[in-house]
Design an enzyme around this catalytic site. Structure first.
Site, short mmCIF file in Angstrom:
data_model
loop_
_atom_site.label_atom_id
_atom_site.label_comp_id
_atom_site.label_asym_id
_atom_site.label_seq_id
_atom_site.Cartn_x
_atom_site.Cartn_y
_atom_site.Cartn_z
N ARG A 140 -20.18 94.36 75.47
CA ARG A 140 -20.79 93.89 76.72
C ARG A 140 -19.72 93.09 77.44
O ARG A 140 -19.40 91.97 77.03
CB ARG A 140 -22.02 93.05 76.39
CG ARG A 140 -22.84 92.59 77.59
CD ARG A 140 -24.08 91.86 77.09
NE ARG A 140 -24.87 91.26 78.14
CZ ARG A 140 -25.85 91.88 78.78
NH1 ARG A 140 -26.16 93.13 78.46
NH2 ARG A 140 -26.54 91.25 79.71
N HIS A 167 -24.50 100.59 83.10
CA HIS A 167 -25.36 99.99 82.06
C HIS A 167 -26.20 101.12 81.45
O HIS A 167 -27.43 101.16 81.60
CB HIS A 167 -26.24 98.92 82.69
CG HIS A 167 -26.84 97.96 81.70
ND1 HIS A 167 -26.66 98.08 80.33
CD2 HIS A 167 -27.61 96.85 81.88
CE1 HIS A 167 -27.28 97.09 79.73
NE2 HIS A 167 -27.87 96.33 80.64
N GLN A 170 -29.47 100.56 79.22
CA GLN A 170 -30.64 100.11 79.96
C GLN A 170 -31.38 101.29 80.56
O GLN A 170 -32.61 101.37 80.53
CB GLN A 170 -30.24 99.14 81.07
CG GLN A 170 -31.38 98.71 81.98
CD GLN A 170 -32.47 97.98 81.22
OE1 GLN A 170 -32.20 96.99 80.54
NE2 GLN A 170 -33.71 98.45 81.32
N ASP A 262 -33.47 94.78 90.30
CA ASP A 262 -32.66 94.06 89.32
C ASP A 262 -32.27 92.73 89.97
O ASP A 262 -32.59 92.49 91.14
CB ASP A 262 -31.43 94.90 88.95
CG ASP A 262 -30.61 94.30 87.81
OD1 ASP A 262 -31.12 93.39 87.12
OD2 ASP A 262 -29.46 94.72 87.62
N CYS A 302 -35.08 95.30 84.71
CA CYS A 302 -34.41 95.21 83.41
C CYS A 302 -34.36 93.80 82.84
O CYS A 302 -33.98 93.62 81.68
CB CYS A 302 -33.01 95.82 83.49
SG CYS A 302 -31.86 94.93 84.55
N ARG A 329 -35.73 99.04 74.89
CA ARG A 329 -34.29 98.84 74.71
C ARG A 329 -33.93 98.98 73.23
O ARG A 329 -32.86 99.51 72.88
CB ARG A 329 -33.88 97.45 75.21
CG ARG A 329 -33.85 97.29 76.73
CD ARG A 329 -32.71 98.09 77.35
NE ARG A 329 -31.44 97.73 76.77
CZ ARG A 329 -30.71 96.67 77.15
NH1 ARG A 329 -31.14 95.89 78.11
NH2 ARG A 329 -29.56 96.41 76.58
#
Length: 353
Positions: A140, A167, A170, A262, A302, A329
């Site tokens: 990440r 991402h 996600q 988001d 998310c 997830r």
């Protein structure tokens, strides 16, 4: 396709190994689980629609067998994962740690304060060290190029836990959530209302391959990456789906089955907060926004969520799938890891995508 190698004398030697042609667009060929083993997962642009469906099928299968039937599946017994986190996380960390351990593997959580990444040791050397001690890396990071370097210099698969460009893990969770709710993904219309960020980039690189239409509303100056947009338009044309851009949130919501947003201020953008909040005025998702959506519209985010992005009436309503999305997830990262590290084939019937 037949592979051949040239020997030291310069002659070509046929190996007689047949390989299916892999398409990353809509010329989809069902390749089976083995086609995913050993692959990097840096962006969904690198996977065909059928390969994305394979990830989702595996995730749904694991969720059914483990959560619903209570089975113990030590599919990753003896495997270990190096989890490099330059950015803080709740869902990515917990889903990976608990999911990998639930499958019998050993997760190793590493922050920049724990290892020498790029400080006392080059990323190249770190990639080689981790390749000798673990079976897969999830990172990440801030820069997508760091993921590409880890993938290039290491000898084990690298999974993108988030970068400034993409991402993917996600988006897999979002697709599984929508598939569970609607029963199918093909033909759905997604409405993105917010920043032209890494999550949107990931939708654009994959939604057309699954037969989904995408409406995008961003403020002027906050559009998605130009190169990503170019590829996404080409994908939509190839797949026969619609890709629509506007600066009007209500226009983007028109006919949508899912309203998606988001954070407007991502990690590393804190200095831009005042400017961004001003630019995104009017982009909050409310029940009024949903009036132009399809009658069965749902909401995705998310997380973590801030009230200016979506009000409480929508966020905590029956239309909101955010907590189912958060749980997924875990199942989708488990599915991805199983596909990347093993030859596992789901036992359940393939869902209708």
């Amino acid at each position: 396709m037949i592979f051949a190698l040239r020997n030291l004398s310069g002659r070509w030697l046929s190996l007689g190994i047949k390989c299916s042609v892999r398409s990353f667009g809509c010329g989809q060929v069902a390749l089976g689980a083995a086609a995913l083993k050993g692959r990097h997962l840096l962006s969904l642009k690198d996977f065909s629609g059928e390969e994305i469906k394979q990830f989702l099928w595996t995730a749904a299968d694991l969720k059914m067998r483990i959560k619903q039937k209570g089975e113990i599946l030590p599919l990753l017994q003896g495997k270990s994962i190096a989890m490099i986190f330059e950015k803080r996380s709740t869902r990515t960390r917990l889903s990976t740690e608990t999911g990998f351990a639930l499958l019998g593997g050993h997760p190793c959580f590493l922050t920049t304060q724990d290892i020498h990444l790029g400080v006392n040791e080059s990323r190249k050397d770190t990639a080689r060290v981790l390749s000798g001690m673990t079976d897969v890396i999830l990172a990440r990071v801030y820069k997508h190029s760091d993921l590409e370097q880890l993938a290039e210099d290491g000898t084990i698969p690298v999974v993108n836990g988030l970068s400034e460009m993409y991402h993917p893990i996600q988006i897999l969770a979002d697709y599984l959530t929508l598939q569970e709710h609607f029963g199918s993904l093909n033909g759905l219309t997604l409405s993105w209302i917010g920043d032209g960020n890494n999550v949107l980039n990931s939708f654009m690189m994959s939604a057309p391959k699954l037969g989904m239409h995408l409406n995008v509303a961003t403020p002027k100056g906050f559009e998605p990456d130009a190169d990503v947009t170019k590829v996404a338009k080409s994908l939509a044309g190839e797949c026969g789906t619609k890709l629509f851009f506007t600066n009007d949130p209500v226009e983007a919501a028109s006919g949508a089955n899912a309203l998606v947003t988001d954070t407007w201020v991502s990690m590393g953008q804190e200095d831009e907060k005042a400017e961004r909040l001003k630019a995104f005025h009017g982009y909050q998702i409310t029940m009024k926004t949903g009036k132009s959506a399809a009658p069965n519209w749902t909401f995705l985010h998310c997380l973590p969520r801030k009230p200016e992005e979506v009000d409480d009436e929508v966020f905590y309503s029956p239309r909101s799938l955010v907590f189912q999305e958060a749980e997924n997830r875990k199942w989708t990262i488990m599915g991805a890891m199983v596909n990347i590290l093993t030859d596992y084939s789901p036992l359940s019937n393939k869902p209708k995508f």
